[in-house]
Structures are given as C-alpha cells and as structure tokens.
Design an enzyme around this catalytic site. Structure first.
Site, PDB file in Angstrom:
ATOM      1  N   GLU A   1       0.830  -1.204   0.000  1.00  0.00           N
ATOM      2  CA  GLU A   1       0.000   0.000   0.000  1.00  0.00           C
ATOM      3  C   GLU A   1       0.865   1.255   0.000  1.00  0.00           C
ATOM      4  O   GLU A   1       0.544   2.235  -0.674  1.00  0.00           O
ATOM      5  CB  GLU A   1      -0.938   0.018   1.202  1.00  0.00           C
ATOM      6  CG  GLU A   1      -1.882   1.211   1.174  1.00  0.00           C
ATOM      7  CD  GLU A   1      -2.710   1.348   2.434  1.00  0.00           C
ATOM      8  OE1 GLU A   1      -3.938   1.442   2.317  1.00  0.00           O
ATOM      9  OE2 GLU A   1      -2.121   1.390   3.535  1.00  0.00           O
TER      10      GLU A   1
ATOM     11  N   ASP B   1      -5.702  -0.581   9.788  1.00  0.00           N
ATOM     12  CA  ASP B   1      -6.711  -1.134   8.886  1.00  0.00           C
ATOM     13  C   ASP B   1      -6.355  -2.548   8.463  1.00  0.00           C
ATOM     14  O   ASP B   1      -7.219  -3.436   8.401  1.00  0.00           O
ATOM     15  CB  ASP B   1      -6.855  -0.258   7.640  1.00  0.00           C
ATOM     16  CG  ASP B   1      -7.469   1.104   7.946  1.00  0.00           C
ATOM     17  OD1 ASP B   1      -7.946   1.296   9.081  1.00  0.00           O
ATOM     18  OD2 ASP B   1      -7.448   1.965   7.062  1.00  0.00           O
TER      19      ASP B   1
ATOM     20  N   TYR C   1      -1.723  14.618   5.590  1.00  0.00           N
ATOM     21  CA  TYR C   1      -1.532  13.407   6.401  1.00  0.00           C
ATOM     22  C   TYR C   1      -0.053  13.179   6.734  1.00  0.00           C
ATOM     23  O   TYR C   1       0.307  12.926   7.888  1.00  0.00           O
ATOM     24  CB  TYR C   1      -2.094  12.196   5.657  1.00  0.00           C
ATOM     25  CG  TYR C   1      -1.910  10.881   6.383  1.00  0.00           C
ATOM     26  CD1 TYR C   1      -2.862  10.427   7.289  1.00  0.00           C
ATOM     27  CD2 TYR C   1      -0.780  10.088   6.174  1.00  0.00           C
ATOM     28  CE1 TYR C   1      -2.698   9.230   7.965  1.00  0.00           C
ATOM     29  CE2 TYR C   1      -0.610   8.893   6.832  1.00  0.00           C
ATOM     30  CZ  TYR C   1      -1.570   8.463   7.725  1.00  0.00           C
ATOM     31  OH  TYR C   1      -1.396   7.282   8.390  1.00  0.00           O
TER      32      TYR C   1
END
Length: 261
Positions: free
Chosen positions: A17, A29, A77
C-alpha cells in the site's frame, strides 16, 4: 518471518500500500481486515503488529459517508506523521507510545516541555496522539464491560481532539458528528480513517431502531447545500478471505490473539 523479525505476509500488505499510494500510512486497517472476527471489536497493538483481543459486542454501528474525497496523498496526512516523529525525536523515544505509557498526565507534561522547541502546532499533534492512545486503552476496558454510553463519550472526545489538536477533520465531518448528537439512539460518533474527508462512525445502543437513526441522521446532516450522504448500517465481520479460505491460518489466529472476551 523476515530478517527484521516481522511477519512477511502481513508486512507485504502494508508496504504494498505504501508503494501504491505514495503514503506511509499505519497498519491498523490491515490488522483489522486480516484478523477480524464476526461480532467482535478488535483490540490492536500497532507497534507490535498483533491483536490483543477480540471483544464481543452487541452494539449497532452506523456509518455516514460525507462523500468528501478521501485523498491522503494530497492531504496534510504526511505532515501529521512527521510532526509526531519530531515530538518523539525531541523526547528521545522511539515513538509517542512510550510517552503514553507514562499515563496521560505525565505524558502531556512531557509534551509541554518540548513545545518551545517544536512549536505549538507540532506539540498539539503529539498531545492528540498521547491522549488518543490512553483513550483507546480506556475504551477497551469499557467495551469489555459493555459500557456503551461511556464508549460513546470517548468517541466524541476523540473527534474533538482530531478536530482541534490534530486538525485532521473537515467541515463536513464536523457537521456529521454535530448532527449525530441530536439523533436519539446514537451514543457517540467520530471521524474514521486518515481524515480530511471520508466518513464518520456512530455507535448506537443495543436494540436501537437503526432505520430511524439513518433517516434522522441523514435529515439533520443534509442541509446547507451539503452533498447527500450515504449511510450504512455496519457490523464487525470476519477477516479477509480468498475463495472462502481465510488469508491467515485460523489455528495461528486463535493462538496469537486469545479467546473471545
């Protein structure tokens, strides 16, 4: 196992990811998706990348998707992550987890001492993380007791911190959380995910009429020109599977995560 001692299968998911999205996100997650269990809230340890416990729940969850695009690569972020790393470096610890281990009062006092060096905004990011780790621990205890009203209050507290200290919310998420306070049956609500868009999750008391909750929450939120939200009644599910076969060994899962509480 890899040479660094980490689980090769799990790390491949996380690092894939990173490469695909361009964002060095966390592993929460991924742990929840791989190690989920029906009807259970998963208590995770993201530092050690393991499941602490699966806690049975009879509460109901409703998700409100604001339809504000969630784009972490082009959001602040990464700046938030770097701010946390700056605080940890200034305090000479591996991560802010070590600061939270001192307890919320002492941990916040440690952040106070470095505010002059790192600046108020960066210190606030650290304050949020320290308090949030402590909130998660309190929440796990309350979940085991089935104290859903107190769990709900923690969710509202967490969102306020995400909004004011971490500054990862947005107007639509704040509006969703504010609207939830006026919906009968909702005990608590907060933004979920990396922030800067996305969805808010509400916890409802067991036995709540969720159809009415969905209608009331939508009506209270869908004003002032906001996009019509998408609302979903959700529940904890099993971990990821391929053609019906779990992506992890069930024997290994139960051996490492403990029995259902």
């Amino acid at each position: 196992k890899r040479k660094d001692g980490r689980d090769a299968f799990f790390r491949s998911i996380v690092e894939c990811e990173w490469e695909f999205s361009g964002v060095k996100g966390g592993c929460m997650d991924h742990l929840a998706i791989v190690y989920g269990r029906p009807g259970c809230v998963v208590s995770l340890d993201c530092r050690d990348e393991k499941v602490d416990a699966h806690i049975s729940t009879d509460a109901t969850f409703v998700l409100l998707d604001t339809r504000v695009k969630h784009d972490l690569e082009n959001s602040p972020y990464t700046d938030r992550r770097l701010a946390c790393e700056r605080c940890a470096k200034e305090l000479q610890v591996a991560s802010l987890r070590e600061v939270a281990d001192e307890g919320v009062t002492k941990g916040l006092a440690m952040i106070d001492k470095i505010e002059k060096e790192v600046g108020q905004a960066t210190a606030n990011r650290g304050r949020h993380v320290v308090e949030e780790i402590c909130r998660v621990r309190r929440c796990a205890t309350l979940l085991r007791r089935g104290s859903w009203r107190d769990v709900g209050l923690i969710l509202y507290e967490a969102h306020q911190s995400l909004r004011d200290l971490f500054e990862a919310s947005c107007d639509e998420l704040d509006a969703a959380v504010d609207a939830s306070r006026s919906v009968e049956g909702i005990l608590g609500c907060r933004m979920v995910g990396g922030g800067f868009g996305g969805a808010a999750l509400a916890v409802c008391a067991p036995g709540t009429d969720v159809d009415r909750v969905v209608e009331d929450w939508r009506d209270l939120y869908h004003v002032d020109g906001r996009h019509e939200p998408r609302l979903l009644v959700v529940e904890p599910g099993a971990g990821a599977a391929l053609d019906g076969a779990p992506c992890v060994s069930i024997k290994e899962l139960w051996a490492t995560s403990g029995e259902v509480e």
